[in-house]
Design a protein around this motif. Structure first.
Motif, PDB file in Angstrom:
ATOM      1  N   GLU A 142       4.044  10.655  -5.683  1.00 39.32           N
ATOM      2  CA  GLU A 142       3.328   9.846  -6.643  1.00 39.32           C
ATOM      3  C   GLU A 142       1.572   9.961  -6.309  1.00 39.32           C
ATOM      4  O   GLU A 142       1.300  10.344  -5.486  1.00 39.32           O
ATOM      5  N   PRO A 143       0.830   9.593  -7.358  1.00 38.60           N
ATOM      6  CA  PRO A 143      -0.225   9.630  -7.030  1.00 38.60           C
ATOM      7  C   PRO A 143      -0.822   8.093  -6.382  1.00 38.60           C
ATOM      8  O   PRO A 143      -0.196   7.212  -6.245  1.00 38.60           O
ATOM      9  N   LEU A 144      -1.983   8.478  -5.442  1.00 36.30           N
ATOM     10  CA  LEU A 144      -2.326   7.540  -4.738  1.00 36.30           C
ATOM     11  C   LEU A 144      -3.564   6.699  -5.440  1.00 36.30           C
ATOM     12  O   LEU A 144      -4.669   7.505  -5.768  1.00 36.30           O
ATOM     13  N   GLU A 192       0.768  -1.100   0.024  1.00 35.42           N
ATOM     14  CA  GLU A 192      -0.061  -0.073   0.045  1.00 35.42           C
ATOM     15  C   GLU A 192       0.827   1.121   0.139  1.00 35.42           C
ATOM     16  O   GLU A 192       0.371   2.427  -0.238  1.00 35.42           O
ATOM     17  N   LEU A 193       2.231   1.161   0.165  1.00 32.87           N
ATOM     18  CA  LEU A 193       2.833   2.387   0.322  1.00 32.87           C
ATOM     19  C   LEU A 193       3.274   2.853  -1.013  1.00 32.87           C
ATOM     20  O   LEU A 193       3.796   2.246  -1.891  1.00 32.87           O
ATOM     21  N   ILE A 226      -1.246   4.365   0.635  1.00 30.71           N
ATOM     22  CA  ILE A 226      -0.785   5.518   1.505  1.00 30.71           C
ATOM     23  C   ILE A 226       0.712   6.183   1.169  1.00 30.71           C
ATOM     24  O   ILE A 226       1.437   5.267   0.585  1.00 30.71           O
ATOM     25  N   TYR A 227       1.050   7.479   1.747  1.00 28.35           N
ATOM     26  CA  TYR A 227       2.440   7.696   1.324  1.00 28.35           C
ATOM     27  C   TYR A 227       3.340   7.256   2.597  1.00 28.35           C
ATOM     28  O   TYR A 227       2.812   6.958   3.744  1.00 28.35           O
ATOM     29  N   ASN A 228       4.647   6.945   2.113  1.00 31.65           N
ATOM     30  CA  ASN A 228       5.383   5.972   3.150  1.00 31.65           C
ATOM     31  C   ASN A 228       6.090   7.349   4.160  1.00 31.65           C
ATOM     32  O   ASN A 228       7.345   7.642   3.925  1.00 31.65           O
TER      33      ASN A 228
END
Length: 405
Positions: A198-200, A192-193, A205-207
């Motif tokens: 980057e687009p989600l 999920e990271l 989720i963002y790391n």
């Protein structure tokens, strides 16, 4: 040390877990000699001793006038001037009896003088100076009063701060033996990271942990090898760990150590080496993993961002500092008045994001294990022990972030 413990069991006290890890810390890296200008934050490998007296000679602590105290009666006196001595001059000419000499801070006291009078207490006149009553030895820095030649100066196992660098320089030490920087491999686990920028997609989720942990590791003076995110596959996790352990001294990861079906990291560790999985009596951050691959340690931190930060500060930090060669690794909390009440006892030690306001420890209202905003707002952690309750104004343990970096 206990086995995997994956099925649960009692919660392990935080202090016990830290003590166990410190016992298992590997030997510090090899020693290398570096110029003093490159030694900031490095860990001293050998005790350093003073090569000279400090100060190296009697010198003036003030801009003023050097004289013999015996030449000045109780009411003061006017003394003829016998010259001037600036810092960097030899000052070897003896002071004539009944005279004074103009002197500047750091300049050597001439033979025969034993006292310095600050210039603001004197009245300068052509060829002489009026001085008030004096005390023998005033404003004179005596040779060796700070350090005598051969005395211990800085102990081994010390992380060198600016003040240690200055102290070593003051006795002429130009190069110091330090431990090579510990190489720490940093890994993140989770499909999920995504990286910032980057687009989600759905469920992604963002790391955040990558940047929190990398920043913390570098602030400790460690050499960080930042690896790509591990995909949630056993073979991929195993390959990434094998590469990282071949290049690093210690591995640190976040996520992938709970009991979920997609948490493949712990299984890869078990296949490659030895795995211990603990449940700590800490909030936030209950799951913590420790293992070894080819004799090299691995620490697995929780995936929730606040939990990863807290366990990194409280558990990972002392372990890695000890592995780097630091002797004193455990910070001492301050006892400060609580600006909050804690009426309900808890079964885990609380590490609450807090800061000082008007001399009191106040809490951020959001203390969730996934919330980093509270840590950014805070300047430390308030510690509430297992079973403890607090009334506002009672002492509470407070760990400043400044003591954890």
């Amino acid at each position: 040390m206990s086995g995997c413990g994956c099925g649960g069991g009692d919660l392990r006290p935080v202090d016990e877990a830290v003590a166990l890890l410190l016992e298992r810390a590997p030997q510090a890296p090899a020693v290398e000699w570096v110029p003093l200008s490159e030694a900031l934050g490095r860990v001293l490998a050998e005790e350093q001793f003073a090569a000279i007296d400090l100060p190296a000679w009697d010198n003036s602590a003030m801009d003023g006038y050097a004289l013999r105290a015996a030449d000045v009666p109780a009411q003061g006196a006017s003394l003829p001037l016998a010259g001037r001595i600036a810092a960097g001059e030899a000052g070897s000419t003896p002071l004539p009896a009944g005279h004074a000499v103009r002197i500047f801070t750091g300049a050597p006291i001439p033979p025969g003088a034993d006292t310095v009078v600050p210039q603001e207490r004197c009245e300068a006149m052509p060829g002489e100076v009026r001085v008030p009553p004096v005390q023998l030895g005033d404003h004179v820095r005596r040779r060796g009063e700070e350090v005598r030649r051969g005395e211990p100066l800085v102990e081994a196992g010390k992380r060198l701060r600016p003040q240690e660098l200055g102290l070593l320089a003051s006795v002429g030490i130009a190069r110091v033996p330090v431990h090579r920087r510990l190489r720490v491999g940093l890994l993140s686990s989770g499909d999920e990271l995504r990286e910032p920028g980057e687009p989600l997609g759905p469920g992604q989720i963002y790391n955040a942990n990558r940047y929190t942990l990398c920043g913390l590791l570098r602030s400790l003076g460690l050499d960080v090898q930042d690896y790509a995110v591990l995909v949630d596959e056993l073979a991929a996790s195993r390959d990434a760990l094998s590469l990282a352990v071949s290049e690093c001294d210690v591995l640190v990861s976040s996520g992938g150590v709970s009991v979920g079906e997609e948490d493949h990291l712990k299984n890869a560790i078990r296949e490659l080496g030895e795995l211990h999985l603990w449940r700590l009596a800490i909030q936030p951050g209950k799951p913590l993993a420790y293992g070894e691959i080819d004799g090299k340690p691995w620490l697995g931190l929780p995936g929730n961002p606040a939990a990863a930060l807290i366990t990194a500060l409280v558990v990972m930090r002392p372990f890695l500092l000890r592995a780097q060669g630091v002797r004193e690794v455990l910070p001492a909390p301050l006892a400060l008045p609580a600006g909050f009440a804690w009426p309900q006892p808890r079964s885990r030690r609380q590490y609450l994001r807090a800061r000082l306001e008007a001399g009191r420890v106040v809490l951020h209202p959001d203390q969730g294990s996934a919330m980093l905003r509270a840590a950014s707002w805070a300047d430390g952690l308030a510690l509430v022990e297992i079973g403890q309750t607090l009334e506002e104004g009672q002492p509470v343990a407070f760990l400043p972030f400044a003591e954890l970096s």
